[in-house]
Design an enzyme around this catalytic site. Structure first.
Site, PDB file in Angstrom:
ATOM      1  N   HIS A   1       0.806  -1.214   0.000  1.00  7.40           N
ATOM      2  CA  HIS A   1       0.000   0.000   0.000  1.00  7.40           C
ATOM      3  C   HIS A   1       0.845   1.272   0.000  1.00  7.40           C
ATOM      4  CE1 HIS A   1      -3.653  -2.375   1.764  1.00  7.40           C
ATOM      5  NE2 HIS A   1      -3.224  -2.834   0.603  1.00  7.40           N
TER       6      HIS A   1
ATOM      7  N   ARG B   1      -6.754   2.383   2.456  1.00  2.08           N
ATOM      8  CA  ARG B   1      -7.087   0.995   2.786  1.00  2.08           C
ATOM      9  C   ARG B   1      -6.740   0.630   4.226  1.00  2.08           C
ATOM     10  NH1 ARG B   1      -3.765  -0.873  -2.495  1.00  2.08           N
ATOM     11  NH2 ARG B   1      -2.656   1.013  -1.827  1.00  2.08           N
TER      12      ARG B   1
END
Length: 626
Positions: free
Chosen positions: A160, A265
């Site tokens: 990420h 996220r």
């Protein structure tokens, strides 16, 4: 470990000097540099001849501190260059390389015939059919290196920082479900599908649609700080160089109670949230130390210097601890310094296939452990029940999840994936449940990834001609043969995972090659790489830093194991101790209860939360998960 902030190397490099914080600064002001580095030696020589005169020493110390502050102010007039928030300007000749919202690159030419509806794709087996034949996992496994759940947690956190491809085009590419699928078509209608939306893309100069990376490609802590200036600013407190927090020194929250971090996220599961939290804390810890040592520094200076150190720590842990466990020692070529012709962009084969290896290592249970390795009274959390629930972190904090992650051994590196994400991703089938394996395969087709053999050929590897080839581990060659007509048809993600490991790598030669090339590009093509930013003792300290140390100093965990990536099995030791105590007390307990018959605990059935399912499916459609 020696303090990365306060220690000053004794031999600065020829083109850098150490400022008063011990941090590398480019030679931008010769007057400040020459005088600042000579202050201490000047003071030492004077003290040597006048050390017995207290008034003189008091005056000298006052003058020295005043001189240091003046020189520091001069130095700040020529500030060090810092990374941009969106990755732009890293490469001076090509300032858009690695920038947010630029296209993924490719190792093999795009194969549009494998896209949904393409001439090759229409003859390929359904992604769900492949999942059922090759990826169904019926029992627990263990990876061959004894790596812990923290290993895949770090992998997800790291992912990420590198890539995010949104999928909010509104164009569906539903995955056909085989008739009679026991989970997704139990009535045998033959009409069931698993909903997936196509990824966002832009048309390149050659008229070919390429997927867009919504975050910066560089390992620049964008998962901590954001990939655009607005996000970066929203996360800052603008006081003392620190990031915002919420009650309990947790990440800040939005109006709905979800945590906010540099990557959108961060609420996907509580283990990931916990990893985000320790790096927010690490930034604030460093900012506090800098502020104590340099009371004249501005908020901006404190923020940027703390950020620079955090990014260096993330890079060092990834390359000195994580990658050696993944790929083996010395898998990457020796670092030769910054290469301005190396584009650090994330390639599609890495993002849509190779770095999704972590899905095979997921454990079905997130352990929540106390200091002694015992399960919390609130219980462990089934992975299928953990998605999108920030309240689990608010309830028990991050320490139980980190202890559990360091204790439990992750699953084996192979195509098999636990039911929690293969059949019950976000809920029961028919009530939110999805199949992450099928989604991975369909996403690779969506992106036009070349087939397994074509990618191998592009990498300079030999083509595999048979499902009986010794490259396949176990019986996975035979399993692939049940659904594919030839190795040429095999999708990259499942084919790569089905290979036998090579050397000391967890992966086979195809995925090892893709991973190695990508991580070398990320290192060599980064002008701000930590080995270019730090030197001397500071660089040595960074190269010795472990994730365990960062966890130790940013949590209340008293005894952190030396190697967080290696499973400690603390929970098994606690279970053994508890079982021994129970066995010793059993005769007395049986007498007291009249030797009542044993009962078996029944796991409670979790009722899916419709709103949670809706939010998670929406997140999946946007490309925020998987």
């Amino acid at each position: 470990m020696r303090n990365l902030i306060n220690h000053r190397p004794t031999q600065p490099s020829s083109n850098h000097f150490k400022n008063a914080a011990g941090l590398d600064t480019p030679l931008t002001n010769s007057f400040a540099v020459q005088n600042l580095t000579g202050v201490d030696s000047f003071a030492t020589s004077f003290r040597g001849g006048n050390g017995n005169h207290p008034i003189f020493n008091i005056l000298l110390n006052f003058l020295i501190e005043l001189l240091k502050q003046l020189l520091e102010q001069i130095n700040q007039q020529q500030p060090q260059e810092y990374r941009s928030a969106d990755g732009s300007g890293n490469n001076l000749q090509n300032p858009d390389w690695g920038k947010q919202n630029t296209s993924l690159s490719r190792l093999a030419p795009k194969d549009s015939s494998r896209e949904p509806g393409g001439s090759t794709e229409v003859n390929l087996p359904s992604a769900r059919e492949v999942s059922n034949a090759v990826a169904a996992q019926t029992e627990s496994t263990a990876n061959r290196k004894g790596l812990s759940d923290i290993f895949w947690m770090w992998g997800q956190f790291l992912d990420h920082d590198m890539s995010l491809v949104h999928a909010n085009t509104g164009v569906g590419m539903g995955i056909p479900v085989p008739a009679g699928d026991p989970y997704f078509d139990p009535q045998g209608t033959g009409t069931a599908t698993i909903p997936v939306t196509r990824s966002n893309s832009v048309v390149d100069a050659n008229g070919i649609a390429q997927q867009t990376n919504s975050i910066t490609a560089y390992l620049d802590g964008s998962n901590v700080y954001g990939s655009d200036q607005a996000t970066a600013d929203a996360l800052r407190s603008f006081a003392g160089g620190k990031l915002k927090t919420s009650e309990g020194n947790l990440l800040p929250k939005d109006a709905n109670g979800a945590f906010i971090a540099g990557d959108e996220r961060s609420n996907e599961n509580p283990a990931l949230t916990s990893m985000h939290t320790i790096w927010m804390r690490e930034h604030n810890r460093i900012a506090d130390e800098l502020a104590a040592n340099h009371p004249t520094w501005s908020d901006e200076k404190l923020y940027q210097e703390a950020r620079r150190t955090v990014v260096a720590e993330i890079q060092a842990i990834t390359y000195n601890e994580f990658l050696p466990n993944l790929l083996g020692e010395d898998a990457l070529a020796t670092y030769q310094g910054y290469d301005p012709i190396q584009n650090a962009a994330i390639n599609n084969e890495f993002a849509a296939a190779a770095f999704r290896f972590g899905h095979t290592m997921l454990s079905p249970t997130l352990l929540r452990l106390d200091e002694n390795g015992n399960e919390l009274a609130e219980g462990n959390v089934a992975l299928r029940d953990a998605f999108g629930k920030p309240s689990l972190v608010t309830e028990s904090g991050i320490e139980p999840f980190l202890r559990g992650g360091m204790s439990q051994t992750a699953q084996a590196f192979d195509p098999m994936v636990i039911d929690d994400v293969r059949n019950f991703l976000f809920g029961q089938p028919g009530a939110g449940g999805l199949d992450l394996v099928a989604i991975n395969l369909q996403r690779g087709r969506d992106h036009g990834l070349a087939g397994y053999n074509d990618v191998r050929e592009s990498l300079g590897l030999s083509r595999i001609e048979s499902f009986d080839d010794p490259i396949w581990q176990g019986d996975f060659g035979q399993k692939l043969a049940q659904v594919y007509d030839s190795p040429d048809e095999v999708d990259l993600w499942v084919g790569g995972l089905a290979e036998k490991y090579t050397g000391d790598s967890l992966a086979g030669e195809t995925l090892t090659t893709i991973l190695t090339q990508q991580f070398e590009a990320l290192r060599d093509g980064d002008r701000f790489w930590y080995e270019n930013q730090f030197s001397g003792q500071q660089l040595q300290d960074l190269n010795k830093l472990t994730l365990a140390e960062v966890i130790q100093r940013n949590t209340t965990i008293q005894n952190v194991q030396d190697h967080a990536f290696l499973a400690s099995n603390l929970h098994l030791q606690a279970q053994t101790t508890g079982q021994a105590a129970t066995a010793a007390a059993e005769p007395m307990m049986a007498t007291a209860r009249g030797a009542a018959p044993a009962t078996t605990a029944v796991e409670p059935v979790t009722t899916p939360d419709p709103e949670q399912i809706r939010l998670l499916q929406d997140a999946l459609a946007k490309g925020l998960l998987g």
